[in-house]
Design a protein around this motif. Structure first.
Motif, PDB file in Angstrom:
ATOM      1  N   HIS A   1      45.886  26.481  36.733  1.00  0.00           N
ATOM      2  CA  HIS A   1      44.694  27.268  37.008  1.00  0.00           C
ATOM      3  C   HIS A   1      43.439  26.487  36.578  1.00  0.00           C
ATOM      4  O   HIS A   1      42.453  26.413  37.301  1.00  0.00           O
TER       5      HIS A   1
ATOM      6  N   ALA B   1      40.673  34.229  44.848  1.00  0.00           N
ATOM      7  CA  ALA B   1      40.875  33.935  43.429  1.00  0.00           C
ATOM      8  C   ALA B   1      40.575  35.182  42.592  1.00  0.00           C
ATOM      9  O   ALA B   1      41.290  35.481  41.633  1.00  0.00           O
TER      10      ALA B   1
ATOM     11  N   GLN C   1      42.739  37.000  39.855  1.00  0.00           N
ATOM     12  CA  GLN C   1      42.266  36.968  38.471  1.00  0.00           C
ATOM     13  C   GLN C   1      42.057  38.369  37.892  1.00  0.00           C
ATOM     14  O   GLN C   1      42.271  38.579  36.696  1.00  0.00           O
TER      15      GLN C   1
ATOM     16  N   GLU D   1      32.667  35.754  38.336  1.00  0.00           N
ATOM     17  CA  GLU D   1      33.086  35.413  39.696  1.00  0.00           C
ATOM     18  C   GLU D   1      32.381  36.214  40.786  1.00  0.00           C
ATOM     19  O   GLU D   1      32.229  35.732  41.906  1.00  0.00           O
TER      20      GLU D   1
ATOM     21  N   GLU E   1      40.171  24.997  38.876  1.00  0.00           N
ATOM     22  CA  GLU E   1      38.735  25.227  38.661  1.00  0.00           C
ATOM     23  C   GLU E   1      37.989  23.902  38.721  1.00  0.00           C
ATOM     24  O   GLU E   1      36.915  23.805  39.319  1.00  0.00           O
TER      25      GLU E   1
HETATM   26 FE   LIG Z   1      39.218  30.537  39.652  1.00  0.00          FE
END
Ligand SMILES: [Fe+2]
Ligand SMILES: [Fe+2]
Ligand SMILES: [Fe+2]
Lengths: 95, 318
Positions: free
Chosen positions: B45, B136, B140, B162, B49
């Motif tokens: 993960h 994502a 998440q 996000e 990013e």
């Molecule tokens: Fe992410």
């Protein structure tokens, strides 16, 4: 007075598994082990926590409040970092 | 008590915590496989990013306005921060940052294959924010409830940041579809190229997923690949409609009975190909990462030299 010779420790307590440790106060102690026991005795008498961290106060490096304006300034003029900056129509506004 | 019985007692206590929805914290006993599984997932993960900054970074000098440029730069900065949160969470499990970077650069560790697709147009900046960050986020949000404390707290922090990523992407798409016919065509093209890879981000079907069963039992994962993918398909359908764009999935159809959209099948051959390293940009992404890492060596050396000098000064003064 003897007490002056003892070092200052900051105490952090995790109130519940899964949560961050949070600063609750400080105390004087001879060493880390003793600081942990003192912290247990003075800060968790009513099951306030499941885990304690103690850190020597002298080991903490802190930003200066007086200087906050300059220190945080670079982030103050960036409203586009916030989700609310983007005006989306109601139909798709739930993202 | 033999050590075997001892371990199984520890394992029982561990499973008890998991079942009671309690978080596992770094100093708790945990099964070795739980630790390994987490290191694999969290570092993967984190790598995603960091590698994910490349396709967008590529467009910083070509953003159509200063405003869009500042926004894109901010988003990319966030992704670097997300990488940091996640590497730090993985480090609490006893692996070093260097080991993780080494595993990434040697190709031993994976990152999300979506970033092996090239970003070709400004429309792709819209599609990436909207669809890639959107997918994502679905994942998440679910991981905020993961059983490992530091990972869960990292996810909570990341999710807060996000939302802006997805909204700025959709905002770009909105501008394009309301622009000239050429701009609208650009938006359609970006949607067409990123829709299916975004669906692939959720991984193979549950029936094919190698790590799923154990991860679900240990509550590292909270929802299955297919369930999360369905959520994304459902929420994206109306967003595409609102843009007035054509849906890339010609088989997409509302299923009243299920209360979900039925959808066409993903091209799994393409999925496996990209994972195997044959995507458009696999080599380029790793080469770039290695180059940036090597070119940054002087900074690390300078820091070490400065530190040594300070220590020496201190020793002298003492
Ligand atoms: Fe992410
Ligand atoms: Fe991110
Ligand atoms: Fe993001």
């Amino acid at each position: 007075m003897q007490d002056n010779a003892l070092e200052l420790f900051e105490v952090f307590i995790r109130s519940k598994r899964g949560l961050d440790h949070k600063h609750v106060g400080s105390l004087h102690s001879e060493d880390h082990a003793q600081a942990l026991e003192y912290a247990r005795d003075v800060y968790t008498r009513r099951s306030e926590g499941v885990s304690i961290w103690v850190v020597k106060s002298a080991d903490i490096c802190a930003s200066q409040e007086d200087d906050a304006e300059n220190f945080f300034d670079p982030n103050d003029d960036k409203p586009y970092r916030h989700a609310t900056y983007y005006d989306l129509p109601d139909a798709v506004n739930n993202m | 008590m033999s050590s075997e019985q001892n371990i199984s007692l520890q394992e029982q206590q561990f499973m008890h915590k998991i079942k009671a929805e309690e978080k596992i914290e770094p100093k708790d006993w945990m099964p070795e496989k739980y630790r390994k599984n987490l290191i694999r997932q969290i570092s993967q993960h984190a790598h995603s990013e960091v590698i994910g900054m490349q396709p967008e970074g590529n467009f910083l000098t070509r953003a159509p306005s200063l405003r869009r440029k500042a926004i894109l730069l901010s988003k990319i900065q966030d992704e670097a921060g997300h990488g940091l949160y996640l590497y730090s969470a993985a480090e609490t499990l006893g692996i070093t940052r260097e080991e993780m970077i080494e595993a990434l650069q040697s190709g031993q560790a994976k990152y999300a294959s979506i970033f092996n697709y090239p970003a070709l147009t400004w429309g792709d900046m819209g599609a990436i924010g909207w669809l890639v960050d959107g997918a994502a986020i679905v994942n998440q949000v679910s991981l905020q409830r993961t059983s490992y404390g530091p990972y869960s707290r990292g996810m909570i922090r990341i999710c807060k940041e996000e939302s802006f990523h997805q909204r700025q992407g959709y905002d770009i798409m909105l501008s394009l579809v309301n622009g000239t016919p050429a701009q609208k065509a650009m938006a359609q093209d970006s949607l067409n190229r990123f829709y299916w890879p975004a669906l692939m981000m959720f991984g193979p079907h549950d029936s094919e997923s190698a790590h799923s069963a154990k991860s679900m039992e240990w509550k590292i994962k909270r929802e299955t690949n297919d369930d999360l993918r369905q959520k994304f398909i459902d929420q994206t359908a109306s967003q595409i409609e609102f843009l007035g764009l054509e849906h890339p999935d010609k088989e997409l159809k509302w299923n009243e009975e299920r209360g979900h959209y039925d959808s066409g099948e993903i091209d799994w051959e393409e999925f496996h190909n990209v994972i195997a390293g044959n995507g458009h940009c696999n080599r380029q992404r790793l080469e770039h990462h290695i180059k940036a890492h090597e070119e940054g060596a002087w900074v690390r050396e300078a820091l070490a030299a400065y530190n040594a000098k300070k220590q020496a000064n201190k020793a002298e003064a003492a």
